[in-house]
Design a protein around this motif. Structure first.
Motif, PDB file in Angstrom:
ATOM      1  N   PRO A 298     -15.404 -20.798  -1.555  1.00  0.00           N
ATOM      2  CA  PRO A 298     -14.591 -21.501  -2.565  1.00  0.00           C
ATOM      3  C   PRO A 298     -13.823 -20.484  -3.409  1.00  0.00           C
ATOM      4  O   PRO A 298     -14.421 -19.531  -3.902  1.00  0.00           O
ATOM      5  N   GLY A 299     -12.543 -20.665  -3.528  1.00  0.00           N
ATOM      6  CA  GLY A 299     -11.726 -19.720  -4.307  1.00  0.00           C
ATOM      7  C   GLY A 299     -11.013 -18.681  -3.458  1.00  0.00           C
ATOM      8  O   GLY A 299     -10.025 -18.089  -3.886  1.00  0.00           O
ATOM      9  N   CYS A 300     -11.530 -18.421  -2.239  1.00  0.00           N
ATOM     10  CA  CYS A 300     -10.888 -17.426  -1.369  1.00  0.00           C
ATOM     11  C   CYS A 300      -9.509 -17.907  -0.926  1.00  0.00           C
ATOM     12  O   CYS A 300      -9.346 -19.072  -0.578  1.00  0.00           O
ATOM     13  N   PHE A 301      -8.526 -17.000  -0.946  1.00  0.00           N
ATOM     14  CA  PHE A 301      -7.221 -17.364  -0.357  1.00  0.00           C
ATOM     15  C   PHE A 301      -6.589 -16.177   0.351  1.00  0.00           C
ATOM     16  O   PHE A 301      -5.378 -16.014   0.366  1.00  0.00           O
ATOM     17  N   CYS A 302      -7.451 -15.374   0.990  1.00  0.00           N
ATOM     18  CA  CYS A 302      -6.952 -14.209   1.733  1.00  0.00           C
ATOM     19  C   CYS A 302      -5.942 -14.637   2.793  1.00  0.00           C
ATOM     20  O   CYS A 302      -4.970 -13.934   3.059  1.00  0.00           O
ATOM     21  N   ASN A 303      -6.172 -15.828   3.367  1.00  0.00           N
ATOM     22  CA  ASN A 303      -5.262 -16.323   4.405  1.00  0.00           C
ATOM     23  C   ASN A 303      -3.834 -16.501   3.890  1.00  0.00           C
ATOM     24  O   ASN A 303      -2.882 -16.461   4.654  1.00  0.00           O
ATOM     25  N   LEU A 304      -3.700 -16.699   2.565  1.00  0.00           N
ATOM     26  CA  LEU A 304      -2.359 -16.837   1.988  1.00  0.00           C
ATOM     27  C   LEU A 304      -1.815 -15.488   1.515  1.00  0.00           C
ATOM     28  O   LEU A 304      -0.704 -15.406   1.000  1.00  0.00           O
TER      29      LEU A 304
ATOM     30  N   GLY B 202      -6.596 -11.963  -2.285  1.00  0.00           N
ATOM     31  CA  GLY B 202      -7.138 -13.313  -2.186  1.00  0.00           C
ATOM     32  C   GLY B 202      -8.638 -13.398  -2.037  1.00  0.00           C
ATOM     33  O   GLY B 202      -9.147 -14.376  -1.497  1.00  0.00           O
ATOM     34  N   CYS B 203      -9.365 -12.419  -2.565  1.00  0.00           N
ATOM     35  CA  CYS B 203     -10.820 -12.433  -2.403  1.00  0.00           C
ATOM     36  C   CYS B 203     -11.473 -13.560  -3.208  1.00  0.00           C
ATOM     37  O   CYS B 203     -12.621 -13.922  -2.959  1.00  0.00           O
TER      38      CYS B 203
ATOM     39  N   GLY C 254      -1.971 -12.723   3.519  1.00  0.00           N
ATOM     40  CA  GLY C 254      -1.725 -11.877   4.684  1.00  0.00           C
ATOM     41  C   GLY C 254      -2.949 -11.140   5.207  1.00  0.00           C
ATOM     42  O   GLY C 254      -2.829 -10.156   5.944  1.00  0.00           O
ATOM     43  N   ILE C 255      -4.122 -11.610   4.833  1.00  0.00           N
ATOM     44  CA  ILE C 255      -5.337 -10.924   5.271  1.00  0.00           C
ATOM     45  C   ILE C 255      -6.049 -11.768   6.325  1.00  0.00           C
ATOM     46  O   ILE C 255      -6.285 -12.956   6.130  1.00  0.00           O
ATOM     47  N   ASP C 256      -6.383 -11.138   7.439  1.00  0.00           N
ATOM     48  CA  ASP C 256      -7.147 -11.804   8.490  1.00  0.00           C
ATOM     49  C   ASP C 256      -8.631 -11.644   8.159  1.00  0.00           C
ATOM     50  O   ASP C 256      -9.160 -10.537   8.199  1.00  0.00           O
ATOM     51  N   LYS C 257      -9.284 -12.733   7.820  1.00  0.00           N
ATOM     52  CA  LYS C 257     -10.688 -12.619   7.382  1.00  0.00           C
ATOM     53  C   LYS C 257     -11.597 -12.146   8.508  1.00  0.00           C
ATOM     54  O   LYS C 257     -12.698 -11.666   8.282  1.00  0.00           O
ATOM     55  N   SER C 258     -11.135 -12.287   9.749  1.00  0.00           N
ATOM     56  CA  SER C 258     -12.009 -11.986  10.889  1.00  0.00           C
ATOM     57  C   SER C 258     -11.873 -10.568  11.424  1.00  0.00           C
ATOM     58  O   SER C 258     -12.696 -10.138  12.236  1.00  0.00           O
ATOM     59  N   TYR C 259     -10.854  -9.865  11.006  1.00  0.00           N
ATOM     60  CA  TYR C 259     -10.682  -8.543  11.600  1.00  0.00           C
ATOM     61  C   TYR C 259      -9.858  -7.631  10.707  1.00  0.00           C
ATOM     62  O   TYR C 259      -8.925  -8.077  10.029  1.00  0.00           O
ATOM     63  N   SER C 260     -10.230  -6.346  10.713  1.00  0.00           N
ATOM     64  CA  SER C 260      -9.455  -5.371   9.965  1.00  0.00           C
ATOM     65  C   SER C 260      -9.541  -4.023  10.661  1.00  0.00           C
ATOM     66  O   SER C 260     -10.556  -3.695  11.277  1.00  0.00           O
TER      67      SER C 260
ATOM     68  N   PRO D 149     -12.549  -7.748   4.874  1.00  0.00           N
ATOM     69  CA  PRO D 149     -11.132  -7.385   5.054  1.00  0.00           C
ATOM     70  C   PRO D 149     -10.315  -7.337   3.757  1.00  0.00           C
ATOM     71  O   PRO D 149      -9.472  -6.450   3.584  1.00  0.00           O
ATOM     72  N   CYS D 150     -10.577  -8.256   2.825  1.00  0.00           N
ATOM     73  CA  CYS D 150      -9.804  -8.243   1.571  1.00  0.00           C
ATOM     74  C   CYS D 150     -10.013  -6.932   0.820  1.00  0.00           C
ATOM     75  O   CYS D 150      -9.058  -6.284   0.371  1.00  0.00           O
ATOM     76  N   ASP D 151     -11.277  -6.530   0.700  1.00  0.00           N
ATOM     77  CA  ASP D 151     -11.582  -5.309  -0.045  1.00  0.00           C
ATOM     78  C   ASP D 151     -11.083  -4.064   0.696  1.00  0.00           C
ATOM     79  O   ASP D 151     -10.636  -3.091   0.077  1.00  0.00           O
ATOM     80  N   LEU D 152     -11.177  -4.094   2.025  1.00  0.00           N
ATOM     81  CA  LEU D 152     -10.686  -2.953   2.799  1.00  0.00           C
ATOM     82  C   LEU D 152      -9.195  -2.763   2.566  1.00  0.00           C
ATOM     83  O   LEU D 152      -8.711  -1.640   2.410  1.00  0.00           O
ATOM     84  N   SER D 153      -8.467  -3.861   2.514  1.00  0.00           N
ATOM     85  CA  SER D 153      -7.022  -3.765   2.264  1.00  0.00           C
ATOM     86  C   SER D 153      -6.745  -3.277   0.850  1.00  0.00           C
ATOM     87  O   SER D 153      -5.797  -2.522   0.619  1.00  0.00           O
ATOM     88  N   ALA D 154      -7.572  -3.722  -0.094  1.00  0.00           N
ATOM     89  CA  ALA D 154      -7.361  -3.271  -1.474  1.00  0.00           C
ATOM     90  C   ALA D 154      -7.509  -1.752  -1.564  1.00  0.00           C
ATOM     91  O   ALA D 154      -6.736  -1.073  -2.236  1.00  0.00           O
ATOM     92  N   PHE D 155      -8.499  -1.203  -0.860  1.00  0.00           N
ATOM     93  CA  PHE D 155      -8.663   0.258  -0.846  1.00  0.00           C
ATOM     94  C   PHE D 155      -7.439   0.928  -0.233  1.00  0.00           C
ATOM     95  O   PHE D 155      -6.833   1.823  -0.803  1.00  0.00           O
ATOM     96  N   LYS D 156      -7.110   0.465   0.971  1.00  0.00           N
ATOM     97  CA  LYS D 156      -6.082   1.134   1.758  1.00  0.00           C
ATOM     98  C   LYS D 156      -4.703   0.986   1.137  1.00  0.00           C
ATOM     99  O   LYS D 156      -3.912   1.914   1.092  1.00  0.00           O
ATOM    100  N   ARG D 157      -4.403  -0.215   0.674  1.00  0.00           N
ATOM    101  CA  ARG D 157      -3.017  -0.488   0.280  1.00  0.00           C
ATOM    102  C   ARG D 157      -2.779  -0.358  -1.220  1.00  0.00           C
ATOM    103  O   ARG D 157      -1.634  -0.295  -1.645  1.00  0.00           O
ATOM    104  N   ILE D 158      -3.849  -0.377  -2.008  1.00  0.00           N
ATOM    105  CA  ILE D 158      -3.629  -0.260  -3.454  1.00  0.00           C
ATOM    106  C   ILE D 158      -4.214   1.036  -4.005  1.00  0.00           C
ATOM    107  O   ILE D 158      -3.484   1.949  -4.363  1.00  0.00           O
ATOM    108  N   THR D 159      -5.540   1.127  -4.044  1.00  0.00           N
ATOM    109  CA  THR D 159      -6.092   2.304  -4.733  1.00  0.00           C
ATOM    110  C   THR D 159      -5.727   3.608  -4.009  1.00  0.00           C
ATOM    111  O   THR D 159      -5.424   4.604  -4.653  1.00  0.00           O
ATOM    112  N   ASP D 160      -5.710   3.603  -2.689  1.00  0.00           N
ATOM    113  CA  ASP D 160      -5.297   4.829  -1.979  1.00  0.00           C
ATOM    114  C   ASP D 160      -3.872   5.214  -2.366  1.00  0.00           C
ATOM    115  O   ASP D 160      -3.580   6.377  -2.637  1.00  0.00           O
TER     116      ASP D 160
END
Ligand code: SF4
Ligand code: SF4
Ligand code: SF4
Ligand code: SF4
Lengths: 328, 260
Positions: A135-141, A297-298, A143-149, A92-103
């Motif tokens: 360790p190091g992940c903070f997608c939850n902070l 937060g990846c 706004g990324i739902d790690k379980s679904y995208s 989900p983190c990477d999918l959001s990076a594509f959709k919301r940043i690079t796109d």
């Protein structure tokens, strides 16, 4: 969601084999030292795990080097149309990076980037849920739902021991699901996301710029650029001419030659200024310019930083210092 | 954490507190605990309070000496032998003055340190990191490592010896580098860097531990290190004022090496 179906885990390799007939397939593989996204030729090479490959899959949309222009004796022939590609097991983190940043940066702004857009159009993404925060992940902070995208063509959610629920979010996803996966239609309603309050810098740009003690913040950084190379949202590039070919190559704000002028002057004179640029670009300028911070937060930058610099901690410190009353 | 390591940390704290209180130093370059157990944080500690989080174990395996460059004196560095050797190299190459640094050596034996100002014994130090050279199929080995490399230059940034303000890889005139991030560019970089480290490597392994991709090309540099030792009895950073084989030329040299 356009379609949902249940897919046996054991049949996913068959699906990848089917995809390989028409597509280039990029998926997590191990090179002995690391887990990384790579083009595969054999579905048996794919590593199924909860780990996050150490680099993001951005290189399949924005390659580290690409030929963008050639003249004279060098022909432009190999500046081709993008190959049809499926990127498998994107989180989900990477999918959001594509959709919301690079796109947004490469296809929605004033300047459209044909190279990126062609690749994006020719690519399908198959997302996958993360079971845990590494360790190091903070997608939850962030706004990324790690379980679904929904920011992909198909999203796979583990359901029980040996199956996934595949949710197709686009017509392309529906076609792929129908044509390549052995699946049984199944109803699916994703669990509500468990998100924490978003960690965001709310202060004025000027305060962040001036009040934060950037010297101290960046003191142990060795300017290696690793953080930006592994990040899904970093997208700075440079050009390099060699003979009659022009290449585009990744650049990094953490390098001393970044924004170096031909005169020898560099508006960002040293490490603190470059470090400031990395964090302000991500969490201040991008938010202002496109309404989204360039971090999901990846945790890759944190896991790979040789100095042990923890992006989440830095973000918290910046937030506190910028909001503080006294001049840093 | 083991008793041993805890007592080292206590010893280090005592030394540093004393240095702070006597105003000998203004900061300590050391590892501190981070949120992620396996990832120690490199820190510049500026007051005794900051010593609370000191960390010392096998995970503290990154070289620190390079961060001394550009700091106002005086900094104490918690040094493994390779950091002390790097400091000697900086002194020999006119990048640091001996008086600018307070070296707190931590290791098995004080004799492993070419210089130090204080010493704490670590009965179980890191093993020395010299790589065995792959003997068979070494071209394949080399190319496999090259292919893994993403040319980010983290190895260069981590290395004490790569402190040129502008690396040969970034120079436009002449332009040494093949364009793009292909094998050619990566080979040019790694062989160039290897040559620049001939007889200068202090065997910290920083190039390897900093690499995000787990590339191991240190064995190339190790083979030159070995050669310099065998040919000239030279070990980098072991002696203040020593000249390195590649920056020292003598007319009566019986072994002109590759210049022959
Ligand atoms: S800044 Fe770090 S945590 Fe955020 S998206 Fe980039 S690599 Fe991931
Ligand atoms: S990975 Fe760490 S040391 Fe390297 S440039 Fe980024 S913050 Fe600095
Ligand atoms: S740190 Fe590793 S990936 Fe980066 S340039 Fe050096 S060998 Fe290549
Ligand atoms: S070449 Fe590698 S092992 Fe040698 S001094 Fe440099 S970073 Fe350390």
């Amino acid at each position: 969601m356009l379609l949902s179906a249940s897919v046996k885990i054991s049949s996913v390799k068959d699906a990848l084999a089917a995809l390989l007939k028409d597509y280039e397939v990029a998926a997590p593989v191990s090179d002995g030292a690391n887990l990384l996204y790579s083009y595969i030729t054999d579905p048996n090479d794919v590593v199924f795990s909860d780990q996050l490959p150490y680099k993001s899959p951005k290189e399949f949309l924005l390659p580290q080097t690409e030929k963008i222009l050639a003249f004279g004796e060098d022909s432009a022939e190999d500046i081709q149309e993008a190959k049809k590609t499926v990127i498998f097991d994107v989180r989900p983190c990477d999918l959001s990076a594509f959709k919301r940043i690079t796109d947004k940066v490469f296809s929605e702004g004033k300047f459209k980037d044909g190279f990126y857009m062609r690749r994006r159009k020719a690519s399908a993404t198959i997302g996958m849920a993360c079971k845990s925060l590494k360790p190091g992940c903070f997608c939850n902070l962030r706004g990324i739902d790690k379980s679904y995208s929904t920011e992909c063509d198909i999203f796979l959610t583990p359901a029980g021991e040996d199956e996934y629920i595949a949710a197709a979010h686009t017509p392309v996803g529906c076609d792929l699901l129908k044509s390549c996966f052995r699946s049984v239609p199944a109803a699916f309603s994703p669990e509500p996301a468990e998100l924490s309050e978003t960690l965001e810098i709310c202060s004025e740009e000027k305060d962040v710029f001036e009040k934060v003690n950037w010297d101290a913040m960046s003191a142990s950084c060795i300017s290696c650029g690793t953080c930006t190379f592994v990040c899904p949202a970093c997208h700075c590039f440079d050009f390099k001419d060699k003979g009659s070919v022009r290449y585009r190559v990744w650049d990094s704000c953490m390098y001393s030659a970044f924004t170096l002028h031909a005169s020898g002057h560099n508006p960002r004179a040293g490490k603190p200024e470059r470090f400031r640029q990395r964090f302000m670009h991500k969490y201040v300028y991008m938010l202002k310019n496109i309404g989204e911070s360039a971090c999901f937060g990846c945790g890759r930058c944190t896991r790979k930083c040789p100095a042990g610099i923890n992006a989440r901690r830095v973000l918290e410190c910046i937030k506190a210092e910028a909001a503080g009353g006294s001049d840093g | 954490m083991t008793e041993e390591k805890l007592s080292i940390i206590e010893a280090l704290k005592t030394i540093c507190e004393d240095l702070f209180s006597k105003r000998v130093i203004s900061r300590v370059l050391a590892f501190t605990e981070g949120e992620i157990k396996e990832i120690p944080v490199v820190s510049l500690i500026t007051n005794p309070e900051g010593l609370k989080g000191l960390k010392w174990d096998e995970s503290c395996n990154k070289p620190l000496a390079k961060l001394l460059l550009g700091l106002k004196p005086k900094t104490a560095i918690i040094a493994r032998p390779y950091d002390a050797r790097a400091v000697v190299m900086y002194i020999n190459e006119n990048q640091l003055k001996r008086d600018d640094v307070f070296i707190i050596g931590v290791g098995k034996d004080a004799s492993d340190f070419p210089v130090f100002d204080a010493f704490a014994k670590d009965p179980s130090p890191l093993q020395s990191a010299r790589e065995p050279s792959p003997s068979r199929g070494s071209l394949d080995f080399f190319l496999a490592e090259i292919d893994r490399c993403i040319l980010c230059y983290a190895c260069r940034q981590a290395c004490w010896g790569c402190y040129c303000p502008s690396c040969f890889m970034e120079r436009g005139i002449p332009d040494w580098t093949p364009a793009g991030v292909g094998r050619e560019a990566k080979i040019a970089f790694h062989l160039g860097r290897t040559m620049h480290l001939a007889g200068r490597c202090v065997e910290c392994g920083g190039c390897k531990t900093a690499c995000p991709s787990g590339v191991n090309l240190k064995y190339l540099i190790d083979s030159l290190t070995q050669m310099c030792y065998e040919e000239y009895g030279h070990k980098a950073g072991m002696e203040e004022g020593a000249r390195d084989p590649l920056s020292d030329y003598r007319c009566d040299d019986g072994q002109p090496g590759f210049l022959e």
